[in-house]
Write a protein that holds these residues in place. Structure first.
Motif, PDB file in Angstrom:
ATOM      1  N   ILE A 198       0.977  -1.364   0.005  1.00 42.60           N
ATOM      2  CA  ILE A 198      -0.069  -0.063   0.153  1.00 42.60           C
ATOM      3  C   ILE A 198       0.864   1.006  -0.088  1.00 42.60           C
ATOM      4  CG2 ILE A 198      -1.642   1.282   1.517  1.00 42.60           C
ATOM      5  CD1 ILE A 198      -2.814  -1.452   2.483  1.00 42.60           C
ATOM      6  N   ILE A 213      -4.633   6.399   1.507  1.00 39.26           N
ATOM      7  CA  ILE A 213      -4.149   5.346   0.769  1.00 39.26           C
ATOM      8  C   ILE A 213      -4.229   6.070  -0.866  1.00 39.26           C
ATOM      9  CG2 ILE A 213      -4.549   3.028  -0.229  1.00 39.26           C
ATOM     10  CD1 ILE A 213      -5.455   2.206   2.423  1.00 39.26           C
ATOM     11  N   LEU A 216      -2.227   0.753  -4.381  1.00 37.81           N
ATOM     12  CA  LEU A 216      -2.373  -0.591  -3.942  1.00 37.81           C
ATOM     13  C   LEU A 216      -1.604  -1.367  -5.018  1.00 37.81           C
ATOM     14  CD1 LEU A 216      -6.293  -0.844  -3.616  1.00 37.81           C
ATOM     15  CD2 LEU A 216      -4.670  -0.356  -1.725  1.00 37.81           C
ATOM     16  N   TRP A 301      -8.357  -5.100  -5.863  1.00 40.76           N
ATOM     17  CA  TRP A 301      -7.008  -5.171  -5.595  1.00 40.76           C
ATOM     18  C   TRP A 301      -6.243  -5.427  -6.979  1.00 40.76           C
ATOM     19  CZ3 TRP A 301      -5.099  -3.943  -0.595  1.00 40.76           C
ATOM     20  CH2 TRP A 301      -3.676  -3.774  -0.528  1.00 40.76           C
TER      21      TRP A 301
END
Length: 436
Positions: A198, A213, A216, A301
């Motif tokens: 991350i 964030i 990813l 993801w």
């Protein structure tokens, strides 16, 4: 900010997070009075370091009765404060005393009043890591901050936009992060290919790069040392020159971040390490349980690409991935960069690559030091290379042999040097000759 002040602030903040209070006492020593509950306050001696060993005095084996302490707290500003060793004062006194006695017995002429410093390495106090109960706080199983293969959910690589310009990097059309700087500790040693990663932007929750964030992805290999780090998007020269290690990554940047406020409001994520220890060094981490909760806030993801199936070219000049023409361009660029590097270190450099000796550059210093350098270049950020049998033989037989790997050789070159023992430790059979 001084190392001692940094350590003090981290310790005080953690005590308060645990529901207690901490007050720095006056004097030259870093003594702190801690109130954990309704009982009597305890007095701790704080030792802080950024690298190396903690520093004490041999006289600590005989503490002054007018200044009693209950515990020692050892802070490494590169580690989360929750995992700091907290040692009972009696044990610490006896341990220093036994070491001083051994030191004096080894040489009767030694004088502890003149050589007063006493080093305390991490291994000496490792068994006391996270012992907050010593100073009156309960120690939940998840509070130590220690990462294991079993509890790791994802590495969190933190970016301070004031130090590395993430916004400008994205404006320039970049949509992924291929590596990130890490400190030299047990966490970075754990990094391997195929672990979730991350990218976290630190700093304020507003502005152009709000905290949260921003990317990813995955790690793509083991950490590797950096020798020459180019300016790139660094805005802080001191920080850039302090970089010693990188972790290779494949992190896809997000068009819109998942903000810290959104994450903190979700049950079970308010206690992330990036919230508890925002000043901690890279890498931070989240547990498997926290990762499972975080997935509820994410749309998905990126898939992990193993990198298998790339064409391999093997010839008299060496072995490598990709097509021979591109490999030649990369190889030439790497040799030029390595030649400049060793020349700048004061070596006379001779290119002997065409002689197939098992190395490319013979480097001779005025001091008499000789280095026989095999040079490898790669187009990407990961120092994963192939060596021929002749090159492996040289690494085994020649104590002056070393490997120079130039990553991003055609775009943003970074050179890292490895000893023969380091190379042989990580070498594994991959290409075999079969005569039919």
């Amino acid at each position: 900010m001084s190392v001692q002040k940094d350590g003090l602030e981290q310790f005080v903040a953690e005590v308060r997070r645990r529901g207690g209070s901490a007050t720095r006492l006056t004097g030259a020593e870093a003594l702190v009075e801690v109130q954990a509950g309704a009982g009597r306050p305890v007095r701790v001696k704080l030792k802080t370091k950024r690298r190396g060993d903690w520093q004490a005095q041999k006289s600590d084996a005989n503490p002054r009765p007018e200044n009693p302490i209950d515990a020692w707290v050892f802070v490494d500003v590169n580690y989360p404060i929750g995992s700091a060793p907290i040692v009972a004062a009696g044990w610490m006194r006896d341990d220093i005393q036994s070491q001083v006695q051994e030191w004096l017995a080894a040489d009767p002429l030694r004088d502890s009043t003149k050589l007063r410093h006493h080093k305390i390495p991490e291994a000496r106090v490792a068994e006391w890591r996270g012992r907050w109960d010593i100073i009156g706080f309960p120690t939940p199983a998840t509070s130590s901050g220690d990462v294991t293969e079993d509890n790791l959910g994802a590495w969190v690589f933190k970016c301070n936009p004031k130090v590395w310009d993430l916004r400008q990097y994205m404006k320039d059309g970049n949509d992924s992060i291929e590596d990130w700087s890490v400190v030299d500790n047990y966490r970075s040693e754990m990094i391997r290919n195929g672990q979730r990663a991350i990218l976290w932007a630190s700093g304020p929750e507003g502005g152009q790069t709000p905290r949260g964030i921003w990317g990813l992805g995955w790690t793509t290999g083991q950490r590797y040392p950096s020798v020459d780090e180019t300016q790139g998007y660094w805005t802080d020269e001191d920080k850039r020159h302090s970089v010693r290690w990188f972790a290779p990554t494949d992190i896809t940047l997000m068009k819109e971040p998942l903000t810290a406020a959104e994450i903190r409001d979700y049950s079970g994520l308010e206690d992330l390490e990036v919230f508890r220890s925002p000043q901690g060094a890279n890498p931070s981490w989240i547990s498997k349980d926290q990762l499972a909760r975080l997935h509820d806030l994410l749309e998905g993801w990126p898939e992990h690409e193993a990198g298998s199936g790339e064409p391999i070219t093997v010839g008299a000049g060496g072995a490598g991935f990709g097509d021979p023409r591109t490999n030649k361009m990369i190889e030439d660029a790497a040799v030029d960069i390595a030649t400049d590097h060793y020349t700048n270190l004061g070596y006379e450099v001779e290119d002997v690559g065409a002689r197939n000796l098992g190395w490319d550059l013979t480097c001779i210093h005025a001091s008499g030091d000789i280095r026989r350098v095999e040079v490898k270049g790669v187009s990407g950020p990961t120092p994963s290379i192939l060596l021929t049998r002749n090159e492996i033989r040289s690494a085994r037989e020649d104590e002056n042999w070393e490997l120079a790997v130039v990553t991003r050789a055609l775009t943003k070159p970074t050179l890292a040097a490895y000893t023969a023992s380091e190379v042989l430790e990580h070498a594994e059979g991959f290409v075999y000759r079969v005569d039919l």
